[in-house]
Design an enzyme around this catalytic site. Sequence first.
Site, PDB file in Angstrom:
ATOM      1  N   THR A   8     -35.058  40.580  24.893  1.00 49.61           N
ATOM      2  CA  THR A   8     -35.969  40.321  26.901  1.00 49.61           C
ATOM      3  C   THR A   8     -34.511  41.022  27.508  1.00 49.61           C
ATOM      4  OG1 THR A   8     -35.956  38.441  25.732  1.00 49.61           O
ATOM      5  CG2 THR A   8     -36.371  38.128  28.448  1.00 49.61           C
ATOM      6  N   CYS A   9     -33.714  40.766  27.102  1.00 50.37           N
ATOM      7  CA  CYS A   9     -32.989  41.618  28.280  1.00 50.37           C
ATOM      8  C   CYS A   9     -33.121  43.318  28.641  1.00 50.37           C
ATOM      9  CB  CYS A   9     -31.009  42.075  27.654  1.00 50.37           C
ATOM     10  SG  CYS A   9     -30.751  39.933  27.108  1.00 50.37           S
TER      11      CYS A   9
END
Length: 158
Positions: free
Chosen positions: A48-49
């Site tokens: 996600t990052c």
Amino acid sequence: MTISVGDKLPDATFKTMTADGAKLVTTAEIFAGKKVVLFGVPGAFTPTCSNNHLPGYLENHDAILARGVDTIAVVSVNDVHVMGAWARFTGGEGKILYLADGNGDFAKAVGLDYASDGMGLRSRRFSMIVDDGKVTAFNVETKPGVDESGAAHILGQL
């Protein structure tokens, strides 16, 4: 206690990778007399990052700076070598200041630390606008994913 709008950032020291190697940098050096967008991620290179959170800040880099922001910075509870590699991998060198909070001291000081199953101490996903060291906008994710802490939301707050 979690940091809030109106609070001054606590004194902290980060590491950042430069062409000359790892360098210590303090909150005073980063935030004093400047308007900074700071966002925090649980971990460099995590899905996600890397795929959702950071790309929004890279894509909106010029638009954010055009709204009077001096610096865009990302902080993670990773070591400086991981953050330096992430900067190179993402193409963010020279656009975003990658800050290593290796021991999670900053995350703890602002009340955004948590124990991640299998990954150790991490920072919650957040974003904030900091004007001369004072938090003027603060967003923390309450569920998985990127919504409140994303670049689009910060643009609306600038």
